[in-house]
Design an enzyme around this catalytic site. Sequence first.
Site, PDB file in Angstrom:
ATOM      1  N   ARG A   1      -9.482   0.827   4.807  1.00 12.96           N
ATOM      2  CA  ARG A   1      -9.689   0.901   3.478  1.00 12.96           C
ATOM      3  C   ARG A   1      -8.690   0.512   2.576  1.00 12.96           C
ATOM      4  O   ARG A   1      -7.395   0.438   3.045  1.00 12.96           O
ATOM      5  CB  ARG A   1     -10.113   2.474   3.291  1.00 12.96           C
TER       6      ARG A   1
ATOM      7  N   ASP B   1      -5.099  13.165  -2.761  1.00 11.87           N
ATOM      8  CA  ASP B   1      -6.293  13.587  -1.965  1.00 11.87           C
ATOM      9  C   ASP B   1      -5.791  14.959  -1.518  1.00 11.87           C
ATOM     10  O   ASP B   1      -6.412  16.005  -1.353  1.00 11.87           O
ATOM     11  CB  ASP B   1      -6.789  12.706  -1.015  1.00 11.87           C
TER      12      ASP B   1
ATOM     13  N   GLY C   1      -0.551   0.150   4.984  1.00  6.92           N
ATOM     14  CA  GLY C   1      -1.263   0.961   4.111  1.00  6.92           C
ATOM     15  C   GLY C   1      -2.769   0.746   3.990  1.00  6.92           C
ATOM     16  O   GLY C   1      -3.176   1.240   2.718  1.00  6.92           O
TER      17      GLY C   1
ATOM     18  N   SER D   1      -5.071   1.744   9.041  1.00  2.82           N
ATOM     19  CA  SER D   1      -5.577   1.451  10.712  1.00  2.82           C
ATOM     20  C   SER D   1      -5.475   2.702  11.374  1.00  2.82           C
ATOM     21  O   SER D   1      -6.196   3.035  12.469  1.00  2.82           O
ATOM     22  CB  SER D   1      -4.336   0.399  11.152  1.00  2.82           C
TER      23      SER D   1
ATOM     24  N   ASP E   1      -8.798   8.669   3.777  1.00  2.00           N
ATOM     25  CA  ASP E   1      -8.963   7.562   4.647  1.00  2.00           C
ATOM     26  C   ASP E   1     -10.190   7.813   5.682  1.00  2.00           C
ATOM     27  O   ASP E   1     -11.162   7.089   5.787  1.00  2.00           O
ATOM     28  CB  ASP E   1      -7.810   7.598   5.516  1.00  2.00           C
TER      29      ASP E   1
ATOM     30  N   ASN F   1       5.325   3.789   8.953  1.00  2.00           N
ATOM     31  CA  ASN F   1       4.448   4.501   9.783  1.00  2.00           C
ATOM     32  C   ASN F   1       4.469   6.123   9.152  1.00  2.00           C
ATOM     33  O   ASN F   1       5.354   6.522   9.385  1.00  2.00           O
ATOM     34  CB  ASN F   1       4.762   4.536  11.213  1.00  2.00           C
ATOM     35  N   LYS F   2       3.381   6.398   8.651  1.00  2.00           N
ATOM     36  CA  LYS F   2       3.340   7.900   8.030  1.00  2.00           C
ATOM     37  C   LYS F   2       4.055   8.963   8.860  1.00  2.00           C
ATOM     38  O   LYS F   2       4.500   9.768   8.467  1.00  2.00           O
ATOM     39  CB  LYS F   2       2.067   8.175   7.560  1.00  2.00           C
TER      40      LYS F   2
END
EC number: 2.7.1.157
Length: 450
Positions: A32, A41, A132, A135, A179, A222-223
Site C-alpha cells: 500500500r 493509526d 515504506g 511489504s 497496513d 526496517n520497522k
Amino acid sequence: MSVLFDRLLKLKEMFNSKFGSIPKFYVRAPGRVNIIGEHIDYCGYSVLPMAVEQDMLIAVEPVKTQTLQLANTNPLYPDFSTSANNIQIDKTKPLWHNYFLCGFKGIQEHFGLSNLTGMNCLVDGNIPPSSGLSSSSALVCCAGLVTLTVLGMNLSKVELAEICAKSERYIGTEGGGMDQSISFLAEEGTAKLIEFSPLRATDVKLPSGAVFVIANSCVEMNKAATSHFNIRVMECRLAAKLLAKYRGLQWDEVLRLEEVQAKLGVSLEEMLWITEDALHPEPYSPEEVCRCLGISLQELRTQILSPNTQDVLIFKLYQRAKHVYSEATRVLQFKKICEEAPDNTVQLLGELMNQSHASCRDLYECSCPELDQLVDICRKFGAQGSRLTGAGWGGCTVSLVPADKLTSFLANVLEAYYQRSDRNVTSEKQSLFATKPGGGALVFLEAQTM
C-alpha cells in the site's frame, strides 16, 4: 491481470521444481501507499491509503505431515522449516519467515487450534523491501489468508485485518492496523478512508486530472529492526496520559491520543490548543514523566513502556502530539476536498501533502536527508504535493503530479535523484513509478491459473 497470470505460472513451475508437486492454491496480498495520515493509526485516527499493484504471492500445498516448509523465490531469503504446532517468533531478528509465522500464529490462536496440518509454501514478492510500501504487512496478511484457506475456515475481511494487525506485533512492532486493513479492504479504482474502533473503510474518489507517483529514496528502514518506530508509539502514549491527567481524566486507562479527544468531546483544533497549554516543547526525561503522573520509574518501565523502549532517556511529547492532531485534521480535510472536488482540487490536496511532510520532518522527526532531498526534487519538477510515505527514516515518497506533466516529471526525477548519484537502482520500475488504486487480498485456486 496478464502480468499476474504470468507470475502465477512462473511461481507454479518454481514450486514444482522446489517441492516436486503442484500448488493447490495461491494467495495474493497487496502492498500500500499511504496518501496522507502518517503515524496516526496507532493513535486511533483515520488514515487514507490505497493498495498498490505490487504484492506478495504465495503458492501453497497442504501436506499430511505437521511441518511448515517456507521458501522464497528471492535467493537472499533462505528456506525455513518448523513444526506447525510449535511456532516460535524471535523478536530480536526480523527475518523474512517470521512475518509469515505472525500471520500463521494469528489465525491459529484466533481459533484456539492445536494439531495443525503442515504445508509447503513458496513466497514471491515484488514490493521493494523496507521501502515504506508495507511489504512485511502484506506477507503477514498473505500468511493469515493462506492459513485460513488451508483450515477451510471463514472470516470477514475486517476480522482478518484485525487479526493480522494484532499478530504482526509478535515481531515487536507496535503498529496501528492501517497496513493490514487496506491489504484486505482495498478495491480497485478507489482510495480508502480507514477508520478504527470499529474498523471500517469508506471509498475516497481521487481527482482524475492527476496521478500519484512513488519514488524510492533507496534508504532502507526496517520497522522491527529499529527502536525509532516503537519510541514514537510510546511518546504518543505518554503524551496521551499527560494530556488526560492535565484535564482530570482517568489517565491510567488512556492509551491513545484519540481517546483523550473522545473523552473530552472536543474538536481536533481544540486538542491542539490543549496540547499547547498542557505540554512543553522541551523534551521530557523519564523522571519528569513520573513526576507528572505520580508514579515510580519502575512503574513507568514495566506498566507503560514496551520492552524495547525502557531505556529511552528523552521523550518529545509536545511535538508528537502536535503532529498527530494536525495530521488527523489533514486527513479529514483531504477527504472533504476529494468529495467536494473544487476547480483547484489538485492544488489543495498537494498543499495538504506538503504540510504533512513538514510535520513528519519537523515535529515527528521521521524523515531523513535523502527523503527531504527527493521531496524537494519532486516538487521542483512539477509535483503539486510530495511527502514521505510509510514509517519514514528511509523508504519512499508519494507525489501528486498533474497527468499532463507525468512523462517529463518521471524523466527529470530519474535524472536528478537517481542518475546523478551512485544510488543502486536495481530497477527503475521498482524505484520510480506512477500507481493507481489496486484491489485487495485474493485466493486463486489452481484450476484458475491453468
